[in-house]
Design a protein around this motif. Sequence first.
Motif, PDB file in Angstrom:
ATOM      1  N   LEU A  42       2.184   6.210  -7.847  1.00  0.00           N
ATOM      2  CA  LEU A  42       0.743   6.021  -7.725  1.00  0.00           C
ATOM      3  C   LEU A  42       0.113   5.688  -9.074  1.00  0.00           C
ATOM      4  CD1 LEU A  42      -1.591   6.011  -5.740  1.00  0.00           C
ATOM      5  CD2 LEU A  42      -1.869   8.455  -6.150  1.00  0.00           C
ATOM      6  N   ALA A  43       0.488   6.426 -10.111  1.00  0.00           N
ATOM      7  CA  ALA A  43      -0.101   6.216 -11.436  1.00  0.00           C
ATOM      8  C   ALA A  43       0.309   4.877 -12.049  1.00  0.00           C
ATOM      9  CB  ALA A  43       0.308   7.355 -12.373  1.00  0.00           C
ATOM     10  N   ASP A  44       1.573   4.527 -11.958  1.00  0.00           N
ATOM     11  CA  ASP A  44       2.071   3.322 -12.627  1.00  0.00           C
ATOM     12  C   ASP A  44       1.923   2.047 -11.814  1.00  0.00           C
ATOM     13  OD1 ASP A  44       2.798   5.101 -14.572  1.00  0.00           O
ATOM     14  OD2 ASP A  44       4.976   4.821 -14.332  1.00  0.00           O
ATOM     15  N   HIS A  45       1.979   2.163 -10.471  1.00  0.00           N
ATOM     16  CA  HIS A  45       2.012   0.961  -9.640  1.00  0.00           C
ATOM     17  C   HIS A  45       0.939   0.917  -8.560  1.00  0.00           C
ATOM     18  CE1 HIS A  45       5.781  -0.045 -11.598  1.00  0.00           C
ATOM     19  NE2 HIS A  45       6.184   1.188 -11.362  1.00  0.00           N
ATOM     20  N   GLY A  46       0.164   1.998  -8.419  1.00  0.00           N
ATOM     21  CA  GLY A  46      -0.917   2.008  -7.439  1.00  0.00           C
ATOM     22  C   GLY A  46      -0.451   2.023  -5.994  1.00  0.00           C
ATOM     23  N   VAL A  47       0.753   2.537  -5.729  1.00  0.00           N
ATOM     24  CA  VAL A  47       1.240   2.608  -4.350  1.00  0.00           C
ATOM     25  C   VAL A  47       1.534   4.059  -3.972  1.00  0.00           C
ATOM     26  CG1 VAL A  47       2.257   0.294  -4.356  1.00  0.00           C
ATOM     27  CG2 VAL A  47       3.668   2.243  -4.958  1.00  0.00           C
ATOM     28  N   ARG A  48       1.320   4.351  -2.706  1.00  0.00           N
ATOM     29  CA  ARG A  48       1.699   5.657  -2.178  1.00  0.00           C
ATOM     30  C   ARG A  48       3.175   5.613  -1.832  1.00  0.00           C
ATOM     31  NH1 ARG A  48      -0.808   6.756   2.719  1.00  0.00           N
ATOM     32  NH2 ARG A  48       0.653   8.483   2.782  1.00  0.00           N
ATOM     33  N   LEU A  49       3.887   6.637  -2.199  1.00  0.00           N
ATOM     34  CA  LEU A  49       5.315   6.737  -1.932  1.00  0.00           C
ATOM     35  C   LEU A  49       5.578   7.922  -1.025  1.00  0.00           C
ATOM     36  CD1 LEU A  49       8.338   6.052  -2.515  1.00  0.00           C
ATOM     37  CD2 LEU A  49       8.128   7.503  -4.555  1.00  0.00           C
ATOM     38  N   GLU A  50       6.354   7.697   0.011  1.00  0.00           N
ATOM     39  CA  GLU A  50       6.836   8.765   0.877  1.00  0.00           C
ATOM     40  C   GLU A  50       8.349   8.695   0.849  1.00  0.00           C
ATOM     41  OE1 GLU A  50       5.139  11.132   2.312  1.00  0.00           O
ATOM     42  OE2 GLU A  50       3.165  10.308   1.859  1.00  0.00           O
ATOM     43  N   ILE A  51       9.008   9.816   0.620  1.00  0.00           N
ATOM     44  CA  ILE A  51      10.460   9.866   0.559  1.00  0.00           C
ATOM     45  C   ILE A  51      10.958  10.697   1.723  1.00  0.00           C
ATOM     46  CG2 ILE A  51      12.459  10.581  -0.797  1.00  0.00           C
ATOM     47  CD1 ILE A  51      10.633  10.239  -3.305  1.00  0.00           C
ATOM     48  N   LEU A  52      11.760  10.082   2.574  1.00  0.00           N
ATOM     49  CA  LEU A  52      12.372  10.771   3.697  1.00  0.00           C
ATOM     50  C   LEU A  52      13.854  10.861   3.388  1.00  0.00           C
ATOM     51  CD1 LEU A  52      10.505   8.968   6.614  1.00  0.00           C
ATOM     52  CD2 LEU A  52       9.873  11.081   5.452  1.00  0.00           C
ATOM     53  N   ASP A  53      14.288  12.042   2.918  1.00  0.00           N
ATOM     54  CA  ASP A  53      15.670  12.205   2.467  1.00  0.00           C
ATOM     55  C   ASP A  53      16.552  12.729   3.603  1.00  0.00           C
ATOM     56  OD1 ASP A  53      15.007  14.916   2.605  1.00  0.00           O
ATOM     57  OD2 ASP A  53      15.200  15.265   0.457  1.00  0.00           O
ATOM     58  N   GLY A  54      17.827  12.948   3.279  1.00  0.00           N
ATOM     59  CA  GLY A  54      18.788  13.375   4.288  1.00  0.00           C
ATOM     60  C   GLY A  54      18.383  14.628   5.021  1.00  0.00           C
ATOM     61  N   GLN A  55      17.829  15.586   4.304  1.00  0.00           N
ATOM     62  CA  GLN A  55      17.376  16.828   4.937  1.00  0.00           C
ATOM     63  C   GLN A  55      16.274  16.547   5.953  1.00  0.00           C
ATOM     64  OE1 GLN A  55      18.823  19.844   4.311  1.00  0.00           O
ATOM     65  NE2 GLN A  55      17.594  20.652   5.967  1.00  0.00           N
ATOM     66  N   THR A  56      15.345  15.695   5.575  1.00  0.00           N
ATOM     67  CA  THR A  56      14.234  15.347   6.459  1.00  0.00           C
ATOM     68  C   THR A  56      14.724  14.545   7.668  1.00  0.00           C
ATOM     69  OG1 THR A  56      12.768  15.260   4.559  1.00  0.00           O
ATOM     70  CG2 THR A  56      11.980  14.199   6.551  1.00  0.00           C
ATOM     71  N   LEU A  57      15.628  13.611   7.423  1.00  0.00           N
ATOM     72  CA  LEU A  57      16.134  12.764   8.510  1.00  0.00           C
ATOM     73  C   LEU A  57      16.887  13.564   9.562  1.00  0.00           C
ATOM     74  CD1 LEU A  57      17.371   9.692   6.470  1.00  0.00           C
ATOM     75  CD2 LEU A  57      15.355   9.813   7.959  1.00  0.00           C
ATOM     76  N   THR A  58      17.618  14.581   9.107  1.00  0.00           N
ATOM     77  CA  THR A  58      18.393  15.357  10.085  1.00  0.00           C
ATOM     78  C   THR A  58      17.582  16.477  10.674  1.00  0.00           C
ATOM     79  OG1 THR A  58      19.345  16.713   8.308  1.00  0.00           O
ATOM     80  CG2 THR A  58      20.621  14.812   9.068  1.00  0.00           C
ATOM     81  N   ASP A 101       0.823  -1.208   0.000  1.00  0.00           N
ATOM     82  CA  ASP A 101       0.000   0.000   0.000  1.00  0.00           C
ATOM     83  C   ASP A 101       0.856   1.257   0.000  1.00  0.00           C
ATOM     84  OD1 ASP A 101      -2.575  -1.342   0.204  1.00  0.00           O
ATOM     85  OD2 ASP A 101      -1.997  -1.821   2.262  1.00  0.00           O
ATOM     86  N   VAL A 102       1.901   1.239   0.824  1.00  0.00           N
ATOM     87  CA  VAL A 102       2.746   2.413   1.001  1.00  0.00           C
ATOM     88  C   VAL A 102       4.213   1.987   0.959  1.00  0.00           C
ATOM     89  CG1 VAL A 102       3.349   4.335   2.545  1.00  0.00           C
ATOM     90  CG2 VAL A 102       1.003   3.464   2.513  1.00  0.00           C
ATOM     91  N   VAL A 103       5.024   2.771   0.261  1.00  0.00           N
ATOM     92  CA  VAL A 103       6.472   2.585   0.278  1.00  0.00           C
ATOM     93  C   VAL A 103       7.071   3.827   0.930  1.00  0.00           C
ATOM     94  CG1 VAL A 103       8.581   2.364  -1.098  1.00  0.00           C
ATOM     95  CG2 VAL A 103       6.495   1.158  -1.802  1.00  0.00           C
ATOM     96  N   VAL A 104       7.859   3.602   1.979  1.00  0.00           N
ATOM     97  CA  VAL A 104       8.603   4.683   2.618  1.00  0.00           C
ATOM     98  C   VAL A 104      10.057   4.480   2.229  1.00  0.00           C
ATOM     99  CG1 VAL A 104       9.281   5.788   4.779  1.00  0.00           C
ATOM    100  CG2 VAL A 104       6.973   4.836   4.535  1.00  0.00           C
ATOM    101  N   HIS A 105      10.597   5.447   1.508  1.00  0.00           N
ATOM    102  CA  HIS A 105      11.964   5.332   1.001  1.00  0.00           C
ATOM    103  C   HIS A 105      12.859   6.308   1.746  1.00  0.00           C
ATOM    104  CE1 HIS A 105      15.221   4.623  -1.747  1.00  0.00           C
ATOM    105  NE2 HIS A 105      14.482   3.761  -2.397  1.00  0.00           N
ATOM    106  N   PHE A 106      13.819   5.769   2.501  1.00  0.00           N
ATOM    107  CA  PHE A 106      14.804   6.578   3.204  1.00  0.00           C
ATOM    108  C   PHE A 106      16.001   6.767   2.286  1.00  0.00           C
ATOM    109  CE2 PHE A 106      12.548   4.435   6.671  1.00  0.00           C
ATOM    110  CZ  PHE A 106      12.310   5.479   7.549  1.00  0.00           C
TER     111      PHE A 106
END
Length: 145
Positions: free
Chosen positions: A129-145, A106-111
């Motif tokens: 979402l359009a190609d695979h029907g999954v919600r993607l959340e991206i938590l990058d270096g800026q967000t992590l710190t 359902d959801v992919v969280v990508h660190f």
Amino acid sequence: MRYSLSQLRNRNEHHRFEHLCEALARQRITPNIVVGTGPVSAGGDQGRDFETFRGYTRGHIRELGAQIGIRDSDTIVFCCTVGQDDVQKKIRRDIKELTSAGSAVDVVVHFSEQDVPTAARHKLIEKALADHGVRLEILDGQTLT
């Protein structure tokens, strides 16, 4: 903190980054996590560094999980990337691999240790979402710190 994250690639410590992200996910997103395992010859971890398992207790989604719109019933897959030259390509490849494995996502969280520019993040989210029907959340270096 940011400098320490950036040095993980130089020291070949991608597994340490995965452990850090797993600990963060357990504390801030959801505690019902199982780590991906398996030898490559047996299919490997199918791109899943860790994922949720179906729990039967309500209310296990933590503060950050709720803030990004994750529900108790969602199946969440987590991916971690340290210092890729083309992190956007890596994220697209991970999404494709995860969704071709056959099990529900359902959801992919990508660190990502590297920053992902806002415009690129929005395009990746829309494409997932359009190609695979999954919600993607991206938590990058800026967000992590």
